[in-house]
Design a protein around this motif. Structure first.
Motif, PDB file in Angstrom:
ATOM      1  N   TRP A  16      85.082  46.857  32.884  1.00 10.55           N
ATOM      2  CA  TRP A  16      83.778  46.344  33.350  1.00 10.55           C
ATOM      3  C   TRP A  16      83.405  47.120  34.462  1.00 10.55           C
ATOM      4  O   TRP A  16      84.359  47.334  35.363  1.00 10.55           O
ATOM      5  N   SER A  17      82.294  47.439  34.484  1.00 11.88           N
ATOM      6  CA  SER A  17      81.692  48.203  35.890  1.00 11.88           C
ATOM      7  C   SER A  17      81.253  47.390  36.816  1.00 11.88           C
ATOM      8  O   SER A  17      81.252  47.627  37.951  1.00 11.88           O
ATOM      9  N   CYS A  18      80.880  46.066  36.259  1.00 10.67           N
ATOM     10  CA  CYS A  18      80.507  45.107  37.414  1.00 10.67           C
ATOM     11  C   CYS A  18      80.666  43.558  36.806  1.00 10.67           C
ATOM     12  O   CYS A  18      80.591  43.475  35.838  1.00 10.67           O
ATOM     13  N   VAL A  19      81.197  42.794  37.656  1.00 14.34           N
ATOM     14  CA  VAL A  19      81.194  41.241  37.419  1.00 14.34           C
ATOM     15  C   VAL A  19      80.292  40.480  38.202  1.00 14.34           C
ATOM     16  O   VAL A  19      80.606  40.574  39.483  1.00 14.34           O
ATOM     17  N   ALA A  20      79.338  39.722  37.825  1.00  9.92           N
ATOM     18  CA  ALA A  20      78.585  39.042  38.584  1.00  9.92           C
ATOM     19  C   ALA A  20      78.841  37.476  38.258  1.00  9.92           C
ATOM     20  O   ALA A  20      79.082  37.034  37.124  1.00  9.92           O
ATOM     21  N   LEU A  48      82.098  43.725  42.411  1.00  2.48           N
ATOM     22  CA  LEU A  48      82.379  42.139  42.187  1.00  2.48           C
ATOM     23  C   LEU A  48      80.937  41.563  42.949  1.00  2.48           C
ATOM     24  O   LEU A  48      80.927  41.753  44.212  1.00  2.48           O
ATOM     25  N   ILE A  49      79.954  40.778  42.127  1.00  2.00           N
ATOM     26  CA  ILE A  49      78.715  40.303  43.038  1.00  2.00           C
ATOM     27  C   ILE A  49      78.995  38.856  42.810  1.00  2.00           C
ATOM     28  O   ILE A  49      79.116  38.131  41.665  1.00  2.00           O
ATOM     29  N   PHE A 130      77.084  34.834  49.948  1.00  2.04           N
ATOM     30  CA  PHE A 130      77.038  36.089  48.930  1.00  2.04           C
ATOM     31  C   PHE A 130      77.681  37.132  49.458  1.00  2.04           C
ATOM     32  O   PHE A 130      77.776  37.412  50.615  1.00  2.04           O
ATOM     33  N   PHE A 131      78.236  37.702  48.406  1.00  5.39           N
ATOM     34  CA  PHE A 131      78.937  39.078  48.817  1.00  5.39           C
ATOM     35  C   PHE A 131      79.054  39.955  47.707  1.00  5.39           C
ATOM     36  O   PHE A 131      78.769  39.459  46.433  1.00  5.39           O
ATOM     37  N   VAL A 132      78.976  41.222  48.101  1.00  4.85           N
ATOM     38  CA  VAL A 132      79.352  42.309  47.178  1.00  4.85           C
ATOM     39  C   VAL A 132      80.561  43.131  47.509  1.00  4.85           C
ATOM     40  O   VAL A 132      80.773  43.213  48.796  1.00  4.85           O
ATOM     41  N   ALA A 133      81.446  43.158  46.551  1.00  2.01           N
ATOM     42  CA  ALA A 133      82.802  43.773  46.796  1.00  2.01           C
ATOM     43  C   ALA A 133      83.149  44.816  45.979  1.00  2.01           C
ATOM     44  O   ALA A 133      82.618  44.735  44.671  1.00  2.01           O
TER      45      ALA A 133
END
Length: 140
Positions: A16-20, A48-49, A130-133
């Motif tokens: 996975w390139s991103c998990v939201a 991870l968003i 809210f976060f972006v990691a």
């Protein structure tokens, strides 16, 4: 199905390139398990968003049973209530860093409506984070 039952599997690692996630991370019995799983799911430099509150659904019934009551109520109390942890944003942030995430962006205390009927005066609102990691190198 349960998130961990599906995504902890080795075939999901690095895929996975991103998990939201939205109104999700606080559904964990143990949030550390969610972050370890998501870290494994992500490819290198994946993201991870998240947006949601930190209510921790499994933090227990209004009164947790004491040790003597656990055996008496074992058929009526879901064991996840007895295994759960609930932590503040600062602790969640520290857990994420220790798992191997780099916090790229964060906003704490966002007012978010969860349900709303525009024809009535009723709605539910939460203070959210809210976060972006970014997946970084795991410590240790």
């Amino acid at each position: 199905g349960e998130f961990l039952d599906i995504y902890e599997k080795e075939e999901e690692h690095g895929k996975w390139s991103c998990v939201a996630s939205c109104f999700f991370i606080d559904t964990a019995v143990n949030i550390v398990d969610y972050f370890l799983c998501i870290w494994d799911m992500l490819e290198p430099d994946g993201y991870l968003i998240n947006l949601g509150p930190l209510l921790f659904h499994w933090s227990g019934p209004n009164m947790r049973p004491d040790e003597n009551q656990i055996g008496q109520n074992s058929g009526r109390i879901d064991s996840r209530y007895l295994q759960s942890i609930d932590v503040c944003w600062e602790d969640v942030r520290e857990i994420m860093v220790n798992v191997g995430f780099e916090i790229v962006e964060e906003t704490v205390g966002l007012d978010c409506q969860y349900t709303r009927d525009t024809d009535s005066f009723m709605f539910t609102s939460y203070k959210c984070v809210f976060f972006v990691a970014k997946k970084a190198t795991r410590k240790g």
